[in-house]
Design an enzyme around this catalytic site. Structure first.
Site, PDB file in Angstrom:
ATOM      1  N   GLY A 102       0.770  -1.241   0.000  1.00  0.00           N
ATOM      2  CA  GLY A 102       0.000   0.000   0.000  1.00  0.00           C
ATOM      3  C   GLY A 102       0.802   1.292   0.000  1.00  0.00           C
ATOM      4  O   GLY A 102       0.225   2.371   0.161  1.00  0.00           O
ATOM      5  N   TRP A 104       2.381   2.947  -2.494  1.00  0.00           N
ATOM      6  CA  TRP A 104       1.994   3.845  -3.600  1.00  0.00           C
ATOM      7  C   TRP A 104       0.593   4.394  -3.339  1.00  0.00           C
ATOM      8  O   TRP A 104       0.306   5.554  -3.610  1.00  0.00           O
ATOM      9  CB  TRP A 104       2.026   3.110  -4.945  1.00  0.00           C
ATOM     10  CG  TRP A 104       3.389   2.906  -5.524  1.00  0.00           C
ATOM     11  CD1 TRP A 104       4.552   2.735  -4.841  1.00  0.00           C
ATOM     12  CD2 TRP A 104       3.744   2.854  -6.926  1.00  0.00           C
ATOM     13  NE1 TRP A 104       5.606   2.585  -5.725  1.00  0.00           N
ATOM     14  CE2 TRP A 104       5.138   2.644  -6.994  1.00  0.00           C
ATOM     15  CE3 TRP A 104       3.014   2.950  -8.100  1.00  0.00           C
ATOM     16  CZ2 TRP A 104       5.818   2.541  -8.222  1.00  0.00           C
ATOM     17  CZ3 TRP A 104       3.683   2.841  -9.322  1.00  0.00           C
ATOM     18  CH2 TRP A 104       5.068   2.639  -9.377  1.00  0.00           C
ATOM     19  N   ASP A 126      -4.822  -5.579  -5.504  1.00  0.00           N
ATOM     20  CA  ASP A 126      -3.707  -6.522  -5.440  1.00  0.00           C
ATOM     21  C   ASP A 126      -4.264  -7.929  -5.331  1.00  0.00           C
ATOM     22  O   ASP A 126      -5.355  -8.138  -4.812  1.00  0.00           O
ATOM     23  CB  ASP A 126      -2.779  -6.230  -4.252  1.00  0.00           C
ATOM     24  CG  ASP A 126      -1.391  -6.808  -4.481  1.00  0.00           C
ATOM     25  OD1 ASP A 126      -0.476  -6.049  -4.845  1.00  0.00           O
ATOM     26  OD2 ASP A 126      -1.221  -8.041  -4.331  1.00  0.00           O
ATOM     27  N   ASP A 142      -7.132 -10.865  -8.520  1.00  0.00           N
ATOM     28  CA  ASP A 142      -6.102 -11.052  -9.542  1.00  0.00           C
ATOM     29  C   ASP A 142      -6.436 -10.136 -10.730  1.00  0.00           C
ATOM     30  O   ASP A 142      -7.485 -10.312 -11.361  1.00  0.00           O
ATOM     31  CB  ASP A 142      -6.100 -12.523  -9.969  1.00  0.00           C
ATOM     32  CG  ASP A 142      -5.048 -12.821 -11.027  1.00  0.00           C
ATOM     33  OD1 ASP A 142      -4.381 -11.876 -11.512  1.00  0.00           O
ATOM     34  OD2 ASP A 142      -4.891 -14.013 -11.363  1.00  0.00           O
ATOM     35  N   ASP A 166       2.600  -1.196 -10.415  1.00  0.00           N
ATOM     36  CA  ASP A 166       3.890  -1.658  -9.866  1.00  0.00           C
ATOM     37  C   ASP A 166       3.839  -3.185  -9.760  1.00  0.00           C
ATOM     38  O   ASP A 166       4.584  -3.782  -8.999  1.00  0.00           O
ATOM     39  CB  ASP A 166       4.087  -1.013  -8.485  1.00  0.00           C
ATOM     40  CG  ASP A 166       5.539  -1.094  -8.001  1.00  0.00           C
ATOM     41  OD1 ASP A 166       6.444  -1.242  -8.839  1.00  0.00           O
ATOM     42  OD2 ASP A 166       5.757  -0.999  -6.776  1.00  0.00           O
ATOM     43  N   LYS A 206       5.737  -0.581 -14.122  1.00  0.00           N
ATOM     44  CA  LYS A 206       7.010  -1.290 -13.985  1.00  0.00           C
ATOM     45  C   LYS A 206       7.231  -2.192 -15.207  1.00  0.00           C
ATOM     46  O   LYS A 206       6.329  -2.953 -15.579  1.00  0.00           O
ATOM     47  CB  LYS A 206       6.963  -2.153 -12.727  1.00  0.00           C
ATOM     48  CG  LYS A 206       8.319  -2.748 -12.340  1.00  0.00           C
ATOM     49  CD  LYS A 206       8.190  -3.997 -11.485  1.00  0.00           C
ATOM     50  CE  LYS A 206       7.583  -3.831 -10.129  1.00  0.00           C
ATOM     51  NZ  LYS A 206       8.494  -3.301  -9.116  1.00  0.00           N
TER      52      LYS A 206
HETATM   53  C1  LIG Z   1       6.397  -4.548  -5.810  1.00  0.00           C
HETATM   54  S1  LIG Z   1       4.868  -5.001  -5.123  1.00  0.00           S
HETATM   55  C2  LIG Z   1       3.989  -3.473  -5.138  1.00  0.00           C
HETATM   56  C3  LIG Z   1       4.390  -2.545  -4.040  1.00  0.00           C
HETATM   57  C4  LIG Z   1       3.458  -1.365  -3.934  1.00  0.00           C
HETATM   58  N1  LIG Z   1       3.576  -0.488  -5.081  1.00  0.00           N
HETATM   59  C5  LIG Z   1       3.726  -0.563  -2.697  1.00  0.00           C
HETATM   60  O1  LIG Z   1       4.180   0.572  -2.807  1.00  0.00           O
HETATM   61  O2  LIG Z   1       3.453  -1.040  -1.596  1.00  0.00           O
HETATM   62  C6  LIG Z   1       4.129  -5.857  -6.473  1.00  0.00           C
HETATM   63  C7  LIG Z   1       2.719  -6.318  -6.176  1.00  0.00           C
HETATM   64  O3  LIG Z   1       2.144  -6.800  -7.393  1.00  0.00           O
HETATM   65  C8  LIG Z   1       1.170  -7.735  -7.000  1.00  0.00           C
HETATM   66  N2  LIG Z   1       0.705  -8.533  -8.135  1.00  0.00           N
HETATM   67  C9  LIG Z   1       1.423  -9.395  -8.890  1.00  0.00           C
HETATM   68  N3  LIG Z   1       0.641  -9.983  -9.801  1.00  0.00           N
HETATM   69  C10 LIG Z   1      -0.604  -9.462  -9.640  1.00  0.00           C
HETATM   70  C11 LIG Z   1      -1.855  -9.682 -10.275  1.00  0.00           C
HETATM   71  N4  LIG Z   1      -1.991 -10.571 -11.271  1.00  0.00           N
HETATM   72  N5  LIG Z   1      -2.928  -8.989  -9.851  1.00  0.00           N
HETATM   73  C12 LIG Z   1      -2.816  -8.104  -8.843  1.00  0.00           C
HETATM   74  N6  LIG Z   1      -1.658  -7.868  -8.178  1.00  0.00           N
HETATM   75  C13 LIG Z   1      -0.569  -8.540  -8.572  1.00  0.00           C
HETATM   76  C14 LIG Z   1       1.895  -8.551  -5.942  1.00  0.00           C
HETATM   77  O4  LIG Z   1       0.996  -9.279  -5.145  1.00  0.00           O
HETATM   78  C15 LIG Z   1       2.645  -7.456  -5.180  1.00  0.00           C
HETATM   79  O5  LIG Z   1       1.951  -7.067  -4.039  1.00  0.00           O
END
Ligand SMILES: C[S@@+](CC[C@H](N)C(=O)[O-])C[C@H]1O[C@@H](n2cnc3c(N)ncnc32)[C@H](O)[C@@H]1O
EC number: 2.1.1.166
Length: 263
Positions: A102, A104, A126, A142, A166, A206
């Protein structure tokens, strides 16, 4: 691209941990820590875990995130991108994909003033369960599931000024597989952005080193005034991640062939 050197100097706001605080967080850490914390190996702990722990304990971004009540060091990446590209403004409507834990979302809430009357709106999603952020609608789903875009559109109820992604799948260590996975997420995020962005809107996502892939980049270029890639200083130097920043969304002028496979 920016270099991934040490943290920038900043104002250094004082650290209340309350999320409801009206104080605007967001100054990057000032200078590095004097005391290096060395973590000893421990029985039952893998060497890689010891290295991870040592890195966390000595990372000024981790320490500053904790001090400012931010949920992730990743928050500083958005702060740095915002400082460079002027992405977030009060009143804006923002979707944050891959939002957990959380960080961002917290920055988006503060900078759009979504907690204030006439402020902006923030919706995060997420795949993992995550604790809600005051001022944002926080969804667990998802994003690759067919129902996700509709859920987000329902929660936003109107056009979006900024789509952030991200998202990152867990890395496998196999470079090509990891690259393909992150690019798959980026592509899906862009197609969603195409559907919801207001004219003039922006997209931040990203991707992996080497930048946005040819076909996707071509499509984005057709629909946006300017596309740039950047690696914010808070992004670890050894990480292949970079961000694509597309601004000035204008969509397609009637029926143009974009090369997207609609089958
Ligand atoms: C690097 S973290 C994000 C950090 C976030 N921006 C923060 O500031 O706290 C990447 C996130 O992408 C999520 N993610 C990956 N694949 C996903 C999907 N198919 N649907 C939703 N979220 C996904 C992961 O669960 C993870 O929490």
């Amino acid at each position: 691209m920016s270099s991934a050197e040490g943290p920038k100097s900043g104002g250094g706001s004082k650290g209340s941990k309350s999320e409801a605080s009206s104080r605007v967080r967001g100054s990057a850490p000032t200078g590095s820590r004097d005391l290096f914390v060395r973590v000893r190996t421990a029985k039952g702990r893998k060497a890689s875990s010891t290295r991870w722990l040592q890195r966390q304990l000595n990372d000024p971004y981790v320490l500053e995130a904790k001090r400012q009540g931010l949920r992730s060091r990743a928050a500083f990446k958005l702060i740095e991108l915002d400082e460079r590209f002027t992405l977030l403004k009060p009143g804006m409507r923002v979707v944050d994909l891959g939002a957990a834990p959380g960080g961002w979302t917290q920055i988006a809430v503060e900078r759009t003033r979504s907690l204030h009357p006439n402020g902006g709106k923030v919706v995060g999603m997420d795949i993992l369960e995550w604790e809600g952020v005051a001022g944002a609608t926080c969804l667990t789903h998802d994003f690759m599931d067919d129902a996700a875009p509709l859920m987000l559109k329902g929660a936003m109820d109107g056009a979006v000024d900024l789509v952030l992604s991200d998202m990152a799948a867990p890395t496998t260590g196999h470079r090509q597989t990891d690259h393909l996975r992150v690019m798959g997420l980026a592509e899906a995020a862009w197609y969603f952005a195409e559907e919801v962005l207001a004219p003039g809107g922006a997209f931040v996502c990203k991707v992996f080193q080497g930048g946005t892939e040819g076909a996707l980049l071509t499509r984005m270029k057709k629909m946006c005034e300017v596309i740039r890639h950047a690696k914010p200083p808070a992004s670890r130097q050894g990480s292949p991640e970079v961000y694509v920043i597309a601004q000035g969304f204008r969509g397609l002028s009637g029926g143009e062939d974009t090369g997207r496979d609609e089958s």
